[in-house]
Design a protein around this motif. Sequence first.
Motif, PDB file in Angstrom:
ATOM      1  N   ASP A  64       0.888  -1.193   0.075  1.00  0.00           N
ATOM      2  CA  ASP A  64      -0.125  -0.007   0.217  1.00  0.00           C
ATOM      3  C   ASP A  64       0.806   1.325   0.044  1.00  0.00           C
ATOM      4  O   ASP A  64       1.754   1.544   1.037  1.00  0.00           O
ATOM      5  CB  ASP A  64      -0.982  -0.051   1.308  1.00  0.00           C
ATOM      6  CG  ASP A  64      -1.928   1.201   1.101  1.00  0.00           C
ATOM      7  OD1 ASP A  64      -1.738   2.036   0.454  1.00  0.00           O
ATOM      8  OD2 ASP A  64      -3.047   0.682   1.724  1.00  0.00           O
ATOM      9  N   TYR A  84      -2.032   0.352   7.321  1.00  0.00           N
ATOM     10  CA  TYR A  84      -1.762   0.176   5.646  1.00  0.00           C
ATOM     11  C   TYR A  84      -0.981  -1.387   5.484  1.00  0.00           C
ATOM     12  O   TYR A  84      -0.340  -1.222   4.446  1.00  0.00           O
ATOM     13  CB  TYR A  84      -1.174   1.142   5.175  1.00  0.00           C
ATOM     14  CG  TYR A  84      -1.942   2.762   5.471  1.00  0.00           C
ATOM     15  CD1 TYR A  84      -3.088   2.760   4.992  1.00  0.00           C
ATOM     16  CD2 TYR A  84      -1.094   3.609   6.020  1.00  0.00           C
ATOM     17  CE1 TYR A  84      -4.095   3.825   5.149  1.00  0.00           C
ATOM     18  CE2 TYR A  84      -2.048   4.845   6.295  1.00  0.00           C
ATOM     19  CZ  TYR A  84      -3.392   4.898   5.780  1.00  0.00           C
ATOM     20  OH  TYR A  84      -4.059   6.237   6.325  1.00  0.00           O
ATOM     21  N   ARG A 117      -2.624  -4.233  -1.402  1.00  0.00           N
ATOM     22  CA  ARG A 117      -3.279  -3.398  -2.196  1.00  0.00           C
ATOM     23  C   ARG A 117      -2.627  -3.332  -3.627  1.00  0.00           C
ATOM     24  O   ARG A 117      -1.587  -3.162  -3.737  1.00  0.00           O
ATOM     25  CB  ARG A 117      -3.127  -1.755  -1.643  1.00  0.00           C
ATOM     26  CG  ARG A 117      -4.109  -0.834  -2.449  1.00  0.00           C
ATOM     27  CD  ARG A 117      -3.949   0.553  -1.956  1.00  0.00           C
ATOM     28  NE  ARG A 117      -4.856   1.381  -2.315  1.00  0.00           N
ATOM     29  CZ  ARG A 117      -4.928   2.841  -2.473  1.00  0.00           C
ATOM     30  NH1 ARG A 117      -4.240   3.313  -1.413  1.00  0.00           N
ATOM     31  NH2 ARG A 117      -5.942   3.525  -3.004  1.00  0.00           N
TER      32      ARG A 117
END
Length: 436
Positions: free
Chosen positions: A138, A208, A212
């Motif tokens: 991320d 985070y 992602r």
Amino acid sequence: MDLVLNPIILSVVLLCALCLAKVNVLISLLIAAIAAGVAGGLGLTKTMTVLANGFSGNATTALSYILLGTFAVSIAKTGLMQLLVDWLGRHMAHRPVAFCLTIAFISCLSQNVVPVHIAFIPLLIPPLLALMNKMKLDRRAIACSLGFGLTAPYISLPVGFGLIFQGIVADSMTSSGMKTTVSDVASVAWLLGLSMLAGLLFAVFVLYRRPRAYRDAPLDATLAEASRGGRLTAKHWVTLAAILLAVVVQVTLESLPLAALLGLTVMMVGKAFRFSELDSRIDSGISMMGLIAFVMLIAGGYAAVLKETGAVKELIEGVVPFIGSSRILAAVIITVIGLIVTMGIGTSFGTVPILAVIYVPLCAAVGFSLPATVLLMTAAGALGDAGSPASDSTLGPTSGLNADGQHDHIWDTCVPTFLVFNIPLMLMGIIGAQFL
């Protein structure tokens, strides 16, 4: 109602709203500055005059970024930066947390050891985007890692940029009636760095940490060209000598433009690049850092507009009746005021002298000690750098992470850094001031 209509509050709310709506940060800052001037009774014509005259407040900073950008591009095109990129690729390919912490460490070096500030980001980060994509890392975690390194070291340590910043805090407080030394600032400022470290660890290990996905998109042409490397040659040693000279000049003479200019001269004389390539180096430097330089100029004009309207003094006077004798309430209000002012101006170095004029007598009236006042003053300055859309400490990370168009300045840089750094900074300032 007068407090709500204060030019600072109106303009900062407008600035944040425009940025969150994805209006270009430069245009948003211009509109916010004009709104502050008009709301402060300056009129449109005078506001534009004060705004333009105020550019000089950040002119040295803007010049530094253009020259540092040119210096950084010249370094990258020797292939020296690629050596670091290759090392990170070999050792961090499957270790996302270690990768984030390594980026944070490298970023720290740019403030206190090799003071190039944000100029390294558009050169180091774009070549690493493919590696980040493979790790499904991320990028908001990297934005926080970079933001930590660009802010925490100069707040905490009186070395490099830290010596300059803490000197500004000490001088501003002294000129406002509270004798302060750099040692006084350094003795408590490390607490703020510690709070930011806690925020960084929370971002990397918790907030985070989840994967992602990003697509493998082509880089901006200038950055892609700058990222190509080569084997170690004599020009790399010349480049290292230029970097060393730049560090020495910056530390001894405290002049970033001069440091970058002399570094470029050494590289050119040492034939790290040819004289005929100088124009292309400057063009690339402007292309890479020009927007940030112009945002800094407008931020300087915005600060001048706020000074001209007297809005900071009015804001303080508007909240004094609510403080009474409560130290905790005073600390909260003082910190929130610092947040509002620095979010608009976006630079701790330029905000501290503005705030000190009001902060020092207010803190003295409430009964805060020198260390408590220093802590509140330093925290107020750091708040703008850590989360403002107009801060070089947020614009820099975006310039590298958005090289392939997949990283939003507001939602992927400013909002994350605001959450993980500004909240801990405010809490440390408010709570710490009660015990110092």
